[in-house]
Design an enzyme around this catalytic site. Structure first.
Site, PDB file in Angstrom:
ATOM      1  N   HIS A   1       0.809  -1.217   0.000  1.00  0.00           N
ATOM      2  CA  HIS A   1       0.000   0.000   0.000  1.00  0.00           C
ATOM      3  C   HIS A   1       0.846   1.272   0.000  1.00  0.00           C
ATOM      4  CE1 HIS A   1      -3.804   1.841  -0.045  1.00  0.00           C
ATOM      5  NE2 HIS A   1      -4.429   1.090   0.846  1.00  0.00           N
TER       6      HIS A   1
ATOM      7  N   ASP B   1      -2.305   2.164  -4.632  1.00  0.00           N
ATOM      8  CA  ASP B   1      -3.539   2.550  -3.961  1.00  0.00           C
ATOM      9  C   ASP B   1      -4.629   1.524  -4.235  1.00  0.00           C
ATOM     10  OD1 ASP B   1      -2.438   4.902  -2.971  1.00  0.00           O
ATOM     11  OD2 ASP B   1      -2.962   6.022  -4.796  1.00  0.00           O
TER      12      ASP B   1
END
Length: 429
Positions: free
Chosen positions: A402, A406
């Protein structure tokens, strides 16, 4: 003249190997290029062949020892010119028999030991009552693919079934359906191993896997997203084309090349999923190197299909089959198990609906493939009418870093993957 057997270097960055198993013991006759011992490194597991034919006269390191490269691990001597070609009997030392009082002990010649059956030459019973000679590796391949060794002609010494024999049989006839029964006449239920409290050291491969998994979770903030894909169209194409495809190309038509091709297409459109975080910047790779996780009896290895973006469907299918086969038979080169930019792992082969995989560092994403199974699904036509149909459905779970990917990027990638698989419109040549 004696010949030294050395610990080989299995890649430029590898400086030691762990001897996991000796396939011969001291005093055994070995043939040139016959598997002698197995090693494990931080890249691959491999069988090391004998450099010459002769008698294994000395083993210098036991199983479990980690040895630096170019170190002598064993010595092979020349067989006796009077010894039969298929055996190397080792005589016991002469025993001393007490003599009459006051006299010296009298040497008493001992009968030679019968030739030992080495592990790799051990035999199993055939249907016709004869004995089948094969190696542990050959028997493992046969077990994994439900093959009856009694149906395979051996081309090795004294009819021994070699790895090449069993792989040739697999390529020509495919896996079989022979149930693997327990040895002897013990019922299957009673043949289950007895539970026992024991402590076993981690193998070299297992220790490396453990270290890398801990490091990956510590390095990357993992996130996961799951999509359910209708694989009915793919399933029908595969069922219709598999026989002709295998006969024409000599490669089994599995679902993996369909999935790999769809992954390549999605990675082309969303290169961030194929990227790597490097010194505070994002490295966008110029090629797509797909790692295919292969579960082994002794651990897990990830052979890599290099430059997958340049391969045809047939090229992908052939590369995946070749790398997977050589991974299971310990014939991979170290460079063939490194350098991946994206990894596929098939947890569904064991019946799992889906898994939440750990990223294979330094990559940024990994795709877990769930079990393919038929389900009742609601379908809606262009006019909004609903019907229930039986469809072949499969879960796919993307694990991603992450820090650079995204949720929106992950969703777009998975949407493209789903669209390509559900609307498959390309050839498989």
């Amino acid at each position: 003249m004696p010949t030294d057997v050395i610990m080989p270097q299995m890649g430029e960055s590898i400086f030691e190997g762990t001897i996991t198993r000796w396939l011969k013991k001291a005093g055994d006759l070995v043939l040139k290029d016959e598997p002698l011992f197995e090693i494990s490194t931080d890249k691959v597991d491999a069988e090391i062949p004998s450099p010459v034919a002769g008698v294994l006269s000395e083993i210098r390191f036991p199983e479990g020892a980690t040895v630096e490269i170019n170190t002598v691990v064993a010595v092979i001597g020349s067989p006796s010119p009077d010894a039969p070609p298929d055996a190397a009997p080792v005589a016991e030392p002469a025993k001393q028999v007490p003599a009459a009082a006051g006299g010296p002990p009298t040497p008493q010649p001992a009968a030679p030991k019968p030739p030992a059956v080495a592990p790799e030459d051990s035999a199993v019973a055939a249907h016709d009552g004869e004995r089948i000679r094969s190696s542990p590796l050959v028997r493992r391949i046969a077990k994994d693919n439900n093959l009856d060794l009694g149906q395979i002609a051996g081309t090795g010494s004294a009819g021994r079934i070699t790895k090449e024999d069993v792989l040739r049989h697999l390529s020509e006839r495919g896996a079989g359906s022979v149930p693997v029964a327990p040895t002897g006449d013990v019922p299957a239920a009673a043949a289950a191993p007895t539970l026992a409290d024991r402590l076993e050291p981690l193998s070299k491969m297992r220790a490396i896997i453990a270290q890398r998994m801990v490091e990956s979770l510590a390095i990357s903030p993992h996130a996961h997203i799951v999509y359910k894909v209708d694989m009915t169209r793919i399933a029908r194409i595969r069922e219709r084309e598999r026989s002709g495809f295998e006969q024409k190309n000599g490669v089994k038509l599995t679902y993996m090349p369909f999935i790999a091709a769809a992954v390549v297409e999605a990675l082309r459109k969303f290169p961030i999923v194929n990227a790597t975080l490097e010194n505070g910047a994002i490295r966008y790779h110029g090629h797509i190197h797909i790692g295919i996780a292969v579960a082994l009896e002794w651990g897990l290895i990830v052979p890599v299909v290099k430059e997958a973006e340049g391969l045809s469907f047939l090229g992908l299918a052939g590369a995946i089959a070749d790398l997977g086969g050589r991974a299971r038979t310990k014939k991979l080169k170290p460079e063939e198990a490194s350098g991946s930019t994206f990894t596929l792992t098939n947890s569904g082969v064991f019946g799992g609906e889906f898994g939440t995989p750990i990223i294979n560092q330094p990559e940024s994403a990994i795709l877990a493939i769930g079990e393919l199974k038929k389900e009742a699904v609601v379908l809606t036509d262009s006019e909004g009418n609903d019907t229930i149909a039986i469809r072949s459905m499969q879960h796919f779970c993307l694990g991603f870093d992450h820090r650079i990917i995204d949720g929106a990027d992950a969703g777009r990638f998975m949407g493209e993957l789903k669209k390509t698989l559900e609307e498959w419109d390309r050839g498989i040549d």
